[in-house]
Scaffold this motif. Sequence first.
Motif, PDB file in Angstrom:
ATOM      1  N   VAL A 111     -22.216 -15.170   8.244  1.00 22.16           N
ATOM      2  CA  VAL A 111     -23.655 -15.192   7.999  1.00 22.16           C
ATOM      3  C   VAL A 111     -24.068 -16.565   7.481  1.00 22.16           C
ATOM      4  O   VAL A 111     -23.365 -17.184   6.674  1.00 22.16           O
ATOM      5  N   ARG A 112     -25.224 -17.032   7.904  1.00 25.69           N
ATOM      6  CA  ARG A 112     -25.748 -18.330   7.505  1.00 25.69           C
ATOM      7  C   ARG A 112     -26.371 -18.268   6.117  1.00 25.69           C
ATOM      8  O   ARG A 112     -27.161 -17.359   5.822  1.00 25.69           O
ATOM      9  N   ASP A 113     -26.045 -19.202   5.275  1.00 26.77           N
ATOM     10  CA  ASP A 113     -26.669 -19.350   3.962  1.00 26.77           C
ATOM     11  C   ASP A 113     -28.046 -19.977   4.165  1.00 26.77           C
ATOM     12  O   ASP A 113     -28.168 -21.093   4.656  1.00 26.77           O
ATOM     13  N   ILE A 114     -29.110 -19.222   3.800  1.00 27.52           N
ATOM     14  CA  ILE A 114     -30.471 -19.732   3.992  1.00 27.52           C
ATOM     15  C   ILE A 114     -31.154 -19.990   2.649  1.00 27.52           C
ATOM     16  O   ILE A 114     -32.385 -19.947   2.556  1.00 27.52           O
ATOM     17  N   SER A 115     -30.364 -20.285   1.641  1.00 27.63           N
ATOM     18  CA  SER A 115     -30.923 -20.490   0.303  1.00 27.63           C
ATOM     19  C   SER A 115     -31.947 -21.618   0.268  1.00 27.63           C
ATOM     20  O   SER A 115     -32.848 -21.609  -0.572  1.00 27.63           O
ATOM     21  N   GLY A 116     -31.806 -22.590   1.161  1.00 26.21           N
ATOM     22  CA  GLY A 116     -32.722 -23.720   1.169  1.00 26.21           C
ATOM     23  C   GLY A 116     -33.899 -23.567   2.107  1.00 26.21           C
ATOM     24  O   GLY A 116     -34.619 -24.547   2.367  1.00 26.21           O
ATOM     25  N   LEU A 117     -34.133 -22.362   2.605  1.00 27.06           N
ATOM     26  CA  LEU A 117     -35.240 -22.138   3.535  1.00 27.06           C
ATOM     27  C   LEU A 117     -36.553 -22.584   2.889  1.00 27.06           C
ATOM     28  O   LEU A 117     -36.882 -22.150   1.781  1.00 27.06           O
ATOM     29  N   PRO A 118     -37.332 -23.455   3.553  1.00 26.70           N
ATOM     30  CA  PRO A 118     -38.494 -24.057   2.885  1.00 26.70           C
ATOM     31  C   PRO A 118     -39.688 -23.135   2.696  1.00 26.70           C
ATOM     32  O   PRO A 118     -40.641 -23.504   2.010  1.00 26.70           O
ATOM     33  N   CYS A 119     -39.651 -21.942   3.281  1.00 22.37           N
ATOM     34  CA  CYS A 119     -40.825 -21.068   3.245  1.00 22.37           C
ATOM     35  C   CYS A 119     -40.652 -19.881   2.302  1.00 22.37           C
ATOM     36  O   CYS A 119     -41.428 -18.924   2.363  1.00 22.37           O
ATOM     37  N   LEU A 120     -39.665 -19.911   1.428  1.00 25.64           N
ATOM     38  CA  LEU A 120     -39.398 -18.767   0.567  1.00 25.64           C
ATOM     39  C   LEU A 120     -40.496 -18.521  -0.452  1.00 25.64           C
ATOM     40  O   LEU A 120     -40.558 -17.449  -1.054  1.00 25.64           O
ATOM     41  N   ASP A 121     -41.371 -19.516  -0.636  1.00 23.43           N
ATOM     42  CA  ASP A 121     -42.495 -19.301  -1.545  1.00 23.43           C
ATOM     43  C   ASP A 121     -43.489 -18.294  -0.997  1.00 23.43           C
ATOM     44  O   ASP A 121     -44.389 -17.849  -1.711  1.00 23.43           O
TER      45      ASP A 121
END
Length: 426
Positions: A111-121
Amino acid sequence: MRNPLFRPRALVAAGTAAVLALGAAACGDSGESDADVTFWHIQNEDPMKSTWQALADEWSEESGQTVEVSAIAVEDFKTRLSTQTQAGDLPDLYNTWGGGVLAEQVEAGLVRDISGLPCLDKVNPIALESYTIDGKLYAIPFDQGVVGFWYNKDLFAQAGITDTPTTWAEFTEDVQTLKDAGITPIALGGGDKWPIHYYWTYLAMRLVGLDGLAAAAESGDFSGPGFVQAGQLLADLAAMEPFQEGFESATYGEADGEAAVMGEGLAAMELMGQWGPQVQRDASGTEGIGESLAFFPFPAVEGGPGTATEFLGGGGGFAAGADAPDEIEDFMCYLLEEQNQARVVKDGNMSTVAANPEAVLPEPNHEQQAVIDALATATDTQLYLDQAYPPSIGSTINDASQGLVLGELTPEDFVAMVNEAWAAEQ
């Protein structure tokens, strides 16, 4: 107060990664596509089937990436995803409920780590908790809510029931009252097994409490008297014959299954999550029962520490396979744009996970409001056990729940099966 929405458990047993090694013989369906992105979801009926397709098509046109969308029925999805997991070849974007199943996939490096996804706000941080493992995020949510009893107010009134039950004793009394009035009390998709596990899980939650449930999972020992009593209460309910004719083989979402029976007004109750009302309409091919549909929490059980403000709950999310192209993060952010979240909430009659709920769901209908009200009262929530626990444990609980209701297992057999499954995971 502990986490009011989700209570995922870190329950991945030692050796999991070896079980999911790439040497499995299964063929990788997701790797055979010529599309740039493969996208698997479980909304295989309109309107959501068309909504996900439209969103994929629109993003494809904007990004230049081709997307192959697969709409798969829940049980088929679980089977196919298990095969793909064993093959080490997950789709680029796929449905997940988080918990132990996702944790096993993460442990295997799939599974891909998406912790840095820019739209989580754009997402309520609480809605991310089911998909956060060891401090890293592995999926985005699109729906959240709780499991409770959806009930037909007209059928309750017809039977002379004026108040919803708050205790298990009152609940079973109402079941008998409905039967005496010639009304099927409960719709159940026994053939799919997982709808049955909601009953045993809730009874266990009420009788041992969430801390007791967590302790049993951590030790792998469900032999305590509260777990046996939960099985006995479920067996006693089944002995009342409260379910529709043919429930043993009925599925949840097919035309003659649990949801359809509710949607056609042929049963008084079903124990189901926030998606229940929409599936009732989809499966029955009707508009459902409209304003006659209402919601009440699973009752308290006399003598147990659990309360009716502790819910079984969860939601739907999307995880990205480890080998997905980098563009998958742009697609995930496209799905989280507020106007697209609003389309999903409206078309799927879902609850919102938005950081700004008013922008996505300005005027909830009575079904959505029922879920919102339940969440507002929740003091804690346990993720569905067939997702919170490792897959072998979850499937054992589902199998045992079915066996208990069909009279094929005793409550003692039930806990023995679960204990044996945990022992095999060590």
